[in-house]
Design an enzyme around this catalytic site. Sequence first.
Site, PDB file in Angstrom:
ATOM      1  N   ASN A   9       0.867  -1.176   0.000  1.00 15.93           N
ATOM      2  CA  ASN A   9       0.000   0.000   0.000  1.00 15.93           C
ATOM      3  C   ASN A   9       0.908   1.231   0.000  1.00 15.93           C
ATOM      4  O   ASN A   9       1.455   1.598   1.028  1.00 15.93           O
ATOM      5  CB  ASN A   9      -0.884  -0.038   1.261  1.00 15.93           C
ATOM      6  CG  ASN A   9      -1.734   1.210   1.420  1.00 15.93           C
ATOM      7  OD1 ASN A   9      -1.808   2.035   0.512  1.00 15.93           O
ATOM      8  ND2 ASN A   9      -2.370   1.346   2.569  1.00 15.93           N
ATOM      9  N   LYS A  11       0.164   4.263  -0.378  1.00 15.79           N
ATOM     10  CA  LYS A  11      -0.489   5.472   0.141  1.00 15.79           C
ATOM     11  C   LYS A  11      -0.194   6.660  -0.788  1.00 15.79           C
ATOM     12  O   LYS A  11      -0.063   6.462  -2.001  1.00 15.79           O
ATOM     13  CB  LYS A  11      -0.058   5.731   1.586  1.00 15.79           C
ATOM     14  CG  LYS A  11      -0.230   4.465   2.443  1.00 15.79           C
ATOM     15  CD  LYS A  11      -0.098   4.679   3.905  1.00 15.79           C
ATOM     16  CE  LYS A  11      -0.295   3.359   4.629  1.00 15.79           C
ATOM     17  NZ  LYS A  11      -0.245   3.492   6.070  1.00 15.79           N
ATOM     18  N   HIS A 101      -9.587   1.191   4.714  1.00 22.69           N
ATOM     19  CA  HIS A 101      -8.331   1.402   5.430  1.00 22.69           C
ATOM     20  C   HIS A 101      -8.588   2.386   6.578  1.00 22.69           C
ATOM     21  O   HIS A 101      -9.403   3.305   6.442  1.00 22.69           O
ATOM     22  CB  HIS A 101      -7.272   1.953   4.471  1.00 22.69           C
ATOM     23  CG  HIS A 101      -5.913   1.981   5.089  1.00 22.69           C
ATOM     24  ND1 HIS A 101      -5.512   2.966   5.947  1.00 22.69           N
ATOM     25  CD2 HIS A 101      -4.874   1.106   5.000  1.00 22.69           C
ATOM     26  CE1 HIS A 101      -4.272   2.707   6.353  1.00 22.69           C
ATOM     27  NE2 HIS A 101      -3.862   1.571   5.790  1.00 22.69           N
ATOM     28  N   GLU A 103      -7.038   4.845   7.578  1.00 23.26           N
ATOM     29  CA  GLU A 103      -6.849   6.257   7.221  1.00 23.26           C
ATOM     30  C   GLU A 103      -8.075   6.805   6.487  1.00 23.26           C
ATOM     31  O   GLU A 103      -8.421   7.973   6.625  1.00 23.26           O
ATOM     32  CB  GLU A 103      -5.563   6.412   6.379  1.00 23.26           C
ATOM     33  CG  GLU A 103      -4.326   6.243   7.250  1.00 23.26           C
ATOM     34  CD  GLU A 103      -3.122   5.651   6.546  1.00 23.26           C
ATOM     35  OE1 GLU A 103      -3.082   5.621   5.302  1.00 23.26           O
ATOM     36  OE2 GLU A 103      -2.210   5.189   7.257  1.00 23.26           O
ATOM     37  N   GLU A 173      -5.537  -4.916  10.473  1.00 27.58           N
ATOM     38  CA  GLU A 173      -4.549  -3.872  10.692  1.00 27.58           C
ATOM     39  C   GLU A 173      -4.871  -3.115  11.984  1.00 27.58           C
ATOM     40  O   GLU A 173      -5.701  -2.181  11.968  1.00 27.58           O
ATOM     41  CB  GLU A 173      -4.562  -2.872   9.526  1.00 27.58           C
ATOM     42  CG  GLU A 173      -4.218  -3.483   8.194  1.00 27.58           C
ATOM     43  CD  GLU A 173      -3.615  -2.438   7.249  1.00 27.58           C
ATOM     44  OE1 GLU A 173      -2.542  -2.702   6.714  1.00 27.58           O
ATOM     45  OE2 GLU A 173      -4.206  -1.364   7.073  1.00 27.58           O
ATOM     46  N   GLY A 179       2.098   2.472  10.745  1.00 23.65           N
ATOM     47  CA  GLY A 179       3.043   3.576  10.592  1.00 23.65           C
ATOM     48  C   GLY A 179       3.705   4.020  11.892  1.00 23.65           C
ATOM     49  O   GLY A 179       4.322   5.075  11.947  1.00 23.65           O
ATOM     50  N   SER A 219       3.134  -1.813  10.423  1.00 29.42           N
ATOM     51  CA  SER A 219       4.575  -1.830  10.691  1.00 29.42           C
ATOM     52  C   SER A 219       5.218  -3.193  10.456  1.00 29.42           C
ATOM     53  O   SER A 219       6.113  -3.592  11.208  1.00 29.42           O
ATOM     54  CB  SER A 219       4.863  -1.341  12.111  1.00 29.42           C
ATOM     55  OG  SER A 219       4.421  -0.021  12.259  1.00 29.42           O
TER      56      SER A 219
END
Length: 258
Positions: A9, A11, A101, A103, A173, A179, A219
């Site tokens: 991904n 991003k 996701h 985000e 996730e 991150g 991560s």
Amino acid sequence: MRKKIVAGNWKMNKNFQQAEELLSEISEQVKTKATSDVTVVVCPSFVFVEMALDLCRDEKEQDIFAVGAQDVSVHDKGAYTGEVSAEMLKSMEAEYCIVGHSERRKYHNETNADVAQKVEMLLQNELNPIVCVGESLEERESGKLFDVIKTQINEGLFGLQPVDFLHVVIAYEPVWAIGTGKTATSEQAQEIHKYIRSLIEDKYGKEIARNISILYGGSCTPQTAPELFSQPDIDGGLIGGASLKAEDFLAIINSFEK
Ligand code: PGA
């Protein structure tokens, strides 16, 4: 048997030249060095999907490589400025698309109902949704972990008919691991992956539960991937930061036990 999948991904990273360079490196490495029973998926920004497909056509034809998007519209077409439809992605020969996701949930208020609608759009266009679920640290610490995951799966996915559900990939996730450099331990991840598989089994039966790929994301690095991928219910990873370096991404692809 279910697929092993490692998806990158990207991003909102890389400009055109950098994306081209990274893709060339990845396709070269995948062709020569990657374990062949793993499906590698790269999800760049929408604007680079076509370039990714062009650059990696040979690998795509060999079925070892696929291109995905990072989001899709809930609508099929019309006056929705800035949106990209599932049909557009299909017509470019993209094969996967990330949905839900954290985000998108956080910055664009994406709900489980939106996830369900996006999944529906993708399946109607024969794309494979990679559906993300995961809890925040607060939810984990207050004991709501299993409820949160159950609700996300129930509302986002369990309206599907069994034949459609078979095309779904799930990515667990934990939001606190994305991150942050804090990977979930393999025990923490396996516990949730097993739980997700048990929910699928309750809803769709043993056979379907056995055939759904559940990826870990958050991560994940060349250091942590081997132990994570050795867990019985972890079928690969959704990789953010470490997918931006061809060497690290390849090391993760090759982290499955031989
Ligand atoms: P990360 O991102 O690997 O950088 O934590 C994973 C993801 O958000 O999909």
